[in-house]
Enzyme design. Structure first.
Site, mmCIF file in Angstrom:
data_model
loop_
_atom_site.group_PDB
_atom_site.id
_atom_site.type_symbol
_atom_site.label_atom_id
_atom_site.label_comp_id
_atom_site.label_asym_id
_atom_site.label_seq_id
_atom_site.Cartn_x
_atom_site.Cartn_y
_atom_site.Cartn_z
ATOM 1 N N CYS A 181 -12.182 -29.196 -3.054
ATOM 2 C CA CYS A 181 -12.657 -28.329 -4.154
ATOM 3 C C CYS A 181 -14.269 -28.115 -3.874
ATOM 4 C CB CYS A 181 -12.419 -28.997 -5.443
ATOM 5 S SG CYS A 181 -13.313 -28.281 -6.912
ATOM 6 N N SER A 186 -5.099 27.238 -1.125
ATOM 7 C CA SER A 186 -5.898 25.800 -1.435
ATOM 8 C C SER A 186 -6.995 26.014 -2.196
ATOM 9 C CB SER A 186 -6.433 25.170 0.078
ATOM 10 O OG SER A 186 -7.440 26.321 0.312
ATOM 11 N N CYS A 211 -16.161 -30.181 -7.173
ATOM 12 C CA CYS A 211 -15.630 -31.824 -7.473
ATOM 13 C C CYS A 211 -15.291 -32.427 -6.120
ATOM 14 C CB CYS A 211 -14.924 -31.975 -8.483
ATOM 15 S SG CYS A 211 -13.234 -31.833 -8.013
ATOM 16 N N CYS A 229 -12.923 -32.396 -12.519
ATOM 17 C CA CYS A 229 -13.734 -31.330 -11.968
ATOM 18 C C CYS A 229 -14.155 -30.387 -12.863
ATOM 19 C CB CYS A 229 -12.452 -30.375 -11.429
ATOM 20 S SG CYS A 229 -13.106 -29.005 -10.570
ATOM 21 N N LYS A 270 -6.744 17.323 -12.124
ATOM 22 C CA LYS A 270 -6.433 17.399 -10.511
ATOM 23 C C LYS A 270 -5.669 16.072 -10.184
ATOM 24 C CE LYS A 270 -7.921 19.139 -6.250
ATOM 25 N NZ LYS A 270 -7.388 17.842 -5.398
ATOM 26 N N LYS A 318 -14.830 17.767 -8.160
ATOM 27 C CA LYS A 318 -14.171 16.566 -7.964
ATOM 28 C C LYS A 318 -15.135 15.228 -8.880
ATOM 29 C CE LYS A 318 -11.295 16.870 -4.537
ATOM 30 N NZ LYS A 318 -11.717 16.450 -3.116
ATOM 31 N N TYR A 348 2.093 23.166 -11.994
ATOM 32 C CA TYR A 348 0.684 23.858 -12.267
ATOM 33 C C TYR A 348 0.554 25.313 -12.080
ATOM 34 C CZ TYR A 348 -0.557 22.316 -7.493
ATOM 35 O OH TYR A 348 -0.686 22.144 -6.041
ATOM 36 N N CYS A 406 -7.032 -27.197 -7.105
ATOM 37 C CA CYS A 406 -7.792 -28.430 -7.157
ATOM 38 C C CYS A 406 -7.294 -29.628 -7.767
ATOM 39 C CB CYS A 406 -9.264 -28.470 -7.884
ATOM 40 S SG CYS A 406 -10.135 -29.887 -8.228
ATOM 41 N N GLU A 419 -7.515 21.839 -16.396
ATOM 42 C CA GLU A 419 -6.512 20.715 -16.135
ATOM 43 C C GLU A 419 -6.980 19.661 -15.036
ATOM 44 O OE1 GLU A 419 -3.807 23.895 -15.277
ATOM 45 O OE2 GLU A 419 -3.488 23.262 -13.232
ATOM 46 N N ASP A 451 19.732 3.907 -23.786
ATOM 47 C CA ASP A 451 20.171 3.647 -22.149
ATOM 48 C C ASP A 451 21.649 3.584 -22.073
ATOM 49 O OD1 ASP A 451 17.387 4.008 -21.882
ATOM 50 O OD2 ASP A 451 17.059 2.022 -20.935
ATOM 51 N N ASP A 504 -3.646 13.427 -8.267
ATOM 52 C CA ASP A 504 -3.725 12.972 -7.022
ATOM 53 C C ASP A 504 -2.760 12.567 -6.289
ATOM 54 O OD1 ASP A 504 -5.333 12.498 -4.711
ATOM 55 O OD2 ASP A 504 -6.184 10.895 -5.364
HETATM 56 O O1 D41 Z 1 -3.294 18.866 -10.169
HETATM 57 C C1 D41 Z 1 -3.529 19.325 -8.992
HETATM 58 N N1 D41 Z 1 -3.391 18.745 -7.883
HETATM 59 C C2 D41 Z 1 -3.622 20.972 -8.977
HETATM 60 C C3 D41 Z 1 -3.570 21.575 -7.439
HETATM 61 C C4 D41 Z 1 -3.759 21.727 -9.985
HETATM 62 N N2 D41 Z 1 -3.682 21.407 -11.122
HETATM 63 N N3 D41 Z 1 -3.842 23.160 -9.768
HETATM 64 C C5 D41 Z 1 -3.604 23.708 -8.440
HETATM 65 N N4 D41 Z 1 -3.706 24.930 -8.507
HETATM 66 C C6 D41 Z 1 -3.820 25.548 -7.160
HETATM 67 C C7 D41 Z 1 -3.902 27.149 -7.083
HETATM 68 C C8 D41 Z 1 -5.041 27.573 -8.012
HETATM 69 C C9 D41 Z 1 -3.996 27.630 -5.810
HETATM 70 C C10 D41 Z 1 -2.671 27.517 -7.745
HETATM 71 C C11 D41 Z 1 -3.593 22.907 -7.462
HETATM 72 C C12 D41 Z 1 -3.488 23.454 -5.941
HETATM 73 N N5 D41 Z 1 -3.736 25.033 -6.101
HETATM 74 C C13 D41 Z 1 -3.506 22.969 -4.782
HETATM 75 N N6 D41 Z 1 -3.111 21.690 -4.580
HETATM 76 C C14 D41 Z 1 -3.099 21.472 -3.080
HETATM 77 C C15 D41 Z 1 -3.684 22.650 -2.655
HETATM 78 C C16 D41 Z 1 -3.816 23.346 -3.797
#
Ligand code: D41
Length: 679
Positions: free
Chosen positions: A417, A85, A420, A441, A124, A323, A234, A435, A122, A36, A126
């Site tokens: 407490c 999406s 006790c 106690c 997803k 999901k 991604y 306490c 992969e 660093d 958040d």
């Molecule tokens: O990790 C994610 N949140 C993620 C989101 C991901 N790994 N791949 C994604 N791939 C797509 C497409 C297939 C449409 C290219 C996505 C999303 N879409 C996505 N995230 C939010 C809306 C769509």
């Protein structure tokens, strides 16, 4: 304007490149290339040049990552290639269905031996989806996804995110590249951010996704810069380049070479059954990841096939998300109970209507202390949002005020407490109420005995929590010293204990008498005295009596002992009850080898920090740690430029490579054993 000399221009470009490379090593590869201090030194040089020649400063300068002047609003950005999406699959059947539809569209089903589709799997992440636009390798625009067609221009904010390259690196840099990815906040960063917000009396964020999205919407990019956001790439939108990868995976690999962070768990598998297998594997790892994921994304790996499949409405036909169980759920606060811990801390515990969250059923959550109750503004009967992610302890993230019933009751912190009935007191400046009953106690006695018997303390095998509760409830023991008077017959008399377990337990209690001074200090359960401080006391004082006699000033002379710990230690040994328990333990035969004061004076590794990594074959890791601490060394969990020595066994990974990068000396186990025989 002062004319800028040629050599300054050359220096400036070189500094920028070097700093961008260090940045990439640190934030994308997780593998620092320089200490660093060196990074800071180069950054100061760069800033000095920019101060001297203001016209030098360009948007791609690493100095600009700290944020700039605030905007009054965000401009709108049109996504020329729409940001699609993702469709969701909520069951394995829907996933199989997806695979069948893909095959049907590609006419695979008509073929005799229908081949399997290759899928890139992969996590997803958040967080919040973004688009980053690069022209000739320079970041020119960052935008939110918005509704997929129109988003907001957040260029100033994305520039502050260290894992986003401001200038691409490597070969074959596209003339035009639009990268899509997720900006997210790792859990550690989220916790740190909330701790800070709470300390400042601000509202805490409910989850890392909200915190990430909120951080990106700041008009003042300095605020964004202060948030430890990360980005993983991604997919790709606009793309003009000499090379065209043939698969999704190869596109990610190319993005990685150009300087983007790519999720480490991406995997290509063949067929939908293997996708389900990947899902199971990631579900098991979910809690141990450094960031939240809410599912898995499957993508047809072959980009030509993706093109043939196209999209419907706003989602591609070639990708689907599966999901995981939600990490947040609503439930009801049924009641609050108050538990008393070893040091008398009174902790409110929420009793909840059982709810399935983050993969487990939760019916309790800690409320920490009175301040937390106030901060949440929570009442009994309230509907609450429970969050359980990674850390196994579920938390109440938020109260849903709209759902508060008319008969909601205020939570009253007890002033007596619950065990006790001694008074409960809260020291000035402390969040925790305690306490005052001390060893009168029952709850504190139980916790003290459980701590005393635990593995890292006196290590009494077979004396579990339930048994301690039973022994104290039946008045068989009143302190840790009484353990050594227990007889097998007496134990057999108690319900639930068979003869064999009773004799084994008495033997284990007897065996625990031989201990070390460091473990004994730890076992006493002195506030703030953990394993490390126990070791420090043993190393520096050599005997129990020396610590009993030490005053706060003497204790403070020891490195690593601050005023608070010193006060707890002095208070503990001033208490006559504690001294008589120690006396009884000694009379019962609890003993430890004396620490040779001469050897101690010459502790050869004093002041050094060592790191153990990888496997050990001859010695156990615990033994190696004990030996090093006896020699005066500190044993740390991570390598830094200050590490004196690394001992690396088979399978050593990132710590070893970091040591090599930082030029910290490394030895293997054989060399280590040889070293021990010499010191
Ligand atoms: O990790 C994610 N949140 C993620 C989101 C991901 N790994 N791949 C994604 N791939 C797509 C497409 C297939 C449409 C290219 C996505 C999303 N879409 C996505 N995230 C939010 C809306 C769509």
């Amino acid at each position: 304007m002062a004319k800028i000399p040629e050599h300054v221009l050359v220096d400036y470009e070189r500094l920028k490149d070097e700093l961008n490379q260090h940045n990439h090593s640190y934030y994308v590869l997780d593998d620092p290339s320089v200490p660093d201090s060196e990074y800071d030194r180069q950054m100061r040089l760069l800033q000095d040049l920019e101060a001297q020649y203001p016209s030098l400063t360009t948007a791609d300068s690493p100095s600009q990552r700290v944020g700039g002047e605030a905007l009054s609003s965000f401009d709108q950005v049109r996504h020329d290639v729409p940001m699609l999406s993702l469709d969701n699959a909520f069951s394995d059947e829907e996933l199989v269905d997806f695979d069948r539809k893909v095959k049907d569209r590609l006419n695979y089903s008509a073929q005799k031996e229908s081949p399997e589709i290759e899928f890139a799997c992969e996590p997803k992440l958040d967080g919040a989806a973004v688009s980053l636009l690069y022209r000739d390798g320079l970041l020119v625009r960052g935008a939110t996804r918005g509704d997929g067609t129109v988003g907001e221009d957040i260029t100033a904010n994305v520039r502050t995110i260290n894992s986003i390259p401001i200038k691409l690196v490597g070969d074959n840099i596209p003339s035009l590249l639009e990268v899509r990815g997720e900006i997210y906040l790792p859990r550690a960063g989220f916790d740190a951010l909330n701790t800070k917000a709470i300390a400042a009396g601000e509202k805490a964020f409910v989850n890392p996704r909200n915190a990430a999205a909120g951080s990106l919407r700041q008009l003042d990019s300095k605020i964004t810069a202060s948030r430890p956001l990360e980005m993983c790439a991604y997919s790709v939108g606009q793309f003009e380049a000499d090379i065209t990868p043939d698969t999704h995976l190869n596109m990610l690999v190319a993005l990685g070479r150009w300087g983007f962070k790519i999720n480490e768990h991406v995997e290509v598998v063949s067929g939908i059954a293997a996708c389900e297998d990947y899902y199971q594997r990631m579900a098991e790892r979910r809690d141990n990841l450094a960031y939240d994921i809410d599912g898995i994304v499957y993508k047809v790996n072959d980009l030509k096939l993706q093109e043939r499949l196209g999209f419907v409405a706003k989602a591609p036909r070639w990708a689907i998300a599966r999901k995981f169980p939600a990490q947040e759920e609503m439930t009801k606060l049924l009641d609050v109970e108050f538990q008393v811990g070893r040091t008398g801390a009174v902790t409110p515990v929420a009793r909840l209507e059982p709810v399935f969250v983050g993969g487990v059923t939760v019916s309790n959550a800690t409320l920490h202390n009175g301040d937390e109750i106030k901060r949440l503004g929570i009442c009994i009967g309230d509907t609450v949002i429970i969050r359980r992610a990674g850390d196994v302890i579920p938390k109440i993230a938020k109260v849903v005020l709209e759902k508060r019933p008319a008969d909601a009751r205020e939570i009253v912190f007890p002033d007596r407490c619950p065990v006790c009935e001694s008074s409960v007191k809260r020291a000035e400046g402390e969040a925790v109420a305690r306490c005052s009953g001390g060893l009168f106690c029952g709850a504190q006695i139980k916790q003290a005995i459980k701590h005393f018997a635990s593995r890292k303390a006196m290590d009494i095998d077979g004396l579990g929590d339930k048994l301690v509760d039973l022994l104290v409830d039946k008045n068989a023991i009143f302190s840790v010293a009484d353990l050594y008077d227990l007889k097998a017959e007496q134990l057999i008399g108690l319900e639930r204990l068979a003869e064999k377990s009773a004799t084994n337990l008495v033997a284990a209690i007897d065996a625990s008498k031989k201990t070390t001074l460091a473990k004994f200090f730890f076992s006493l359960g002195i506030r703030e005295v953990g394993e490390t401080t126990g070791q420090t006391l043993a190393n520096n004082f050599g005997s129990l009596d020396a610590v009993i006699e030490a005053d706060a000033e003497t204790l403070l002379e020891v490195d690593d002992i601050g005023p608070i710990v010193a006060r707890h230690i002095v208070n503990f040994f001033r208490n006559p009850d504690n001294l008589s328990i120690i006396q009884a333990l000694r009379e019962a035969g609890v003993q430890w080898p004396d620490i040779d004061q001469n050897a101690q004076a010459s502790q050869p590794l004093k002041g050094q920090t060592w790191v153990l990594t990888g496997g050990m074959e001859v010695m156990s890791r615990a033994e190696a740690k004990d030996r090093l601490q006896d020699l005066g060394a500190k044993v740390a969990g991570s390598v830094s430029a200050k590490t004196a020595q690394v001992v690396a066994g088979p399978g050593a990974g990132s710590k070893l490579s970091k040591a090599q990068k930082l030029e910290v000396p490394v030895m293997d186990e054989a060399e280590f054993i040889e070293f021990l025989s010499r010191v």
